[in-house]
Design a protein around this motif. Sequence first.
Motif, PDB file in Angstrom:
ATOM      1  N   PRO A   1      -9.544 -58.665  14.607  1.00 53.73           N
ATOM      2  CA  PRO A   1      -9.544 -59.607  13.482  1.00 53.73           C
ATOM      3  C   PRO A   1     -10.244 -59.024  12.256  1.00 53.73           C
ATOM      4  O   PRO A   1     -11.257 -58.338  12.369  1.00 53.73           O
ATOM      5  CB  PRO A   1     -10.302 -60.804  14.027  1.00 53.73           C
ATOM      6  N   ALA A   2      -9.665 -59.285  11.100  1.00 55.25           N
ATOM      7  CA  ALA A   2     -10.250 -58.830   9.834  1.00 55.25           C
ATOM      8  C   ALA A   2      -9.978 -59.881   8.770  1.00 55.25           C
ATOM      9  O   ALA A   2      -9.005 -60.631   8.856  1.00 55.25           O
ATOM     10  CB  ALA A   2      -9.650 -57.495   9.412  1.00 55.25           C
ATOM     11  N   ALA A   3     -10.820 -59.938   7.786  1.00 57.77           N
ATOM     12  CA  ALA A   3     -10.577 -60.785   6.618  1.00 57.77           C
ATOM     13  C   ALA A   3      -9.705 -59.991   5.657  1.00 57.77           C
ATOM     14  O   ALA A   3      -9.962 -58.818   5.405  1.00 57.77           O
ATOM     15  CB  ALA A   3     -11.895 -61.169   5.959  1.00 57.77           C
TER      16      ALA A   3
ATOM     17  N   THR B   1      -8.880 -55.451   2.979  1.00 62.28           N
ATOM     18  CA  THR B   1      -9.372 -56.016   4.232  1.00 62.28           C
ATOM     19  C   THR B   1     -10.851 -55.698   4.352  1.00 62.28           C
ATOM     20  O   THR B   1     -11.328 -54.676   3.851  1.00 62.28           O
ATOM     21  CB  THR B   1      -8.614 -55.448   5.447  1.00 62.28           C
ATOM     22  N   LEU B   2     -11.574 -56.589   5.005  1.00 62.29           N
ATOM     23  CA  LEU B   2     -13.018 -56.439   5.169  1.00 62.29           C
ATOM     24  C   LEU B   2     -13.398 -56.695   6.614  1.00 62.29           C
ATOM     25  O   LEU B   2     -12.714 -57.429   7.322  1.00 62.29           O
ATOM     26  CB  LEU B   2     -13.758 -57.453   4.291  1.00 62.29           C
ATOM     27  N   GLY B   3     -14.492 -56.108   7.042  1.00 61.01           N
ATOM     28  CA  GLY B   3     -15.036 -56.388   8.355  1.00 61.01           C
ATOM     29  C   GLY B   3     -15.189 -55.150   9.202  1.00 61.01           C
ATOM     30  O   GLY B   3     -14.771 -54.046   8.838  1.00 61.01           O
ATOM     31  N   ASP B   4     -15.784 -55.340  10.379  1.00 64.06           N
ATOM     32  CA  ASP B   4     -16.046 -54.238  11.290  1.00 64.06           C
ATOM     33  C   ASP B   4     -14.764 -53.528  11.695  1.00 64.06           C
ATOM     34  O   ASP B   4     -14.733 -52.303  11.803  1.00 64.06           O
ATOM     35  CB  ASP B   4     -16.784 -54.751  12.534  1.00 64.06           C
ATOM     36  N   VAL B   5     -13.682 -54.269  11.914  1.00 62.31           N
ATOM     37  CA  VAL B   5     -12.408 -53.662  12.318  1.00 62.31           C
ATOM     38  C   VAL B   5     -11.932 -52.681  11.247  1.00 62.31           C
ATOM     39  O   VAL B   5     -11.448 -51.592  11.555  1.00 62.31           O
ATOM     40  CB  VAL B   5     -11.352 -54.749  12.586  1.00 62.31           C
ATOM     41  N   THR B   6     -12.070 -53.055   9.994  1.00 61.99           N
ATOM     42  CA  THR B   6     -11.668 -52.178   8.888  1.00 61.99           C
ATOM     43  C   THR B   6     -12.564 -50.947   8.832  1.00 61.99           C
ATOM     44  O   THR B   6     -12.078 -49.828   8.637  1.00 61.99           O
ATOM     45  CB  THR B   6     -11.736 -52.945   7.556  1.00 61.99           C
ATOM     46  N   ASN B   7     -13.863 -51.125   9.024  1.00 61.53           N
ATOM     47  CA  ASN B   7     -14.793 -49.988   8.996  1.00 61.53           C
ATOM     48  C   ASN B   7     -14.495 -49.010  10.129  1.00 61.53           C
ATOM     49  O   ASN B   7     -14.489 -47.794   9.917  1.00 61.53           O
ATOM     50  CB  ASN B   7     -16.241 -50.478   9.087  1.00 61.53           C
TER      51      ASN B   7
ATOM     52  N   LYS C   1     -22.204 -47.480  14.214  1.00 58.99           N
ATOM     53  CA  LYS C   1     -21.976 -47.859  15.605  1.00 58.99           C
ATOM     54  C   LYS C   1     -23.049 -47.233  16.489  1.00 58.99           C
ATOM     55  O   LYS C   1     -23.354 -46.045  16.362  1.00 58.99           O
ATOM     56  CB  LYS C   1     -20.602 -47.396  16.094  1.00 58.99           C
TER      57      LYS C   1
END
Length: 87
Positions: free
Chosen positions: A7-9, A23-29, A71
């Motif tokens: 999931p990402a914003a 897109t933003l968030g940990d998934v994007t990073n 991470k």
Amino acid sequence: MGLNSGPAAAGNIGSEHYLQYATLGDVTNVASRVCGVARAGEVVLSESTRARPKKSPWLLTPLPPPRVKGKDEPLTLHRVEWEASSG
């Protein structure tokens, strides 16, 4: 190319003078970090992407787990083994 799943914003970010879709968030990073591991011509999958299909249609080779910024644990990555068609 590096692929990560989760999931990402996503949406338009900016102001009336400058607007961009992002897109933003940990998934994007993490996706960005996976891209950084992939070399030219490679497709590298994160574990979350590898686990999505019940059976992979591609031959996958596990890669040495890299430590990446942001991470605590190294990433589990797989390279897609494919041959470009000679057309």
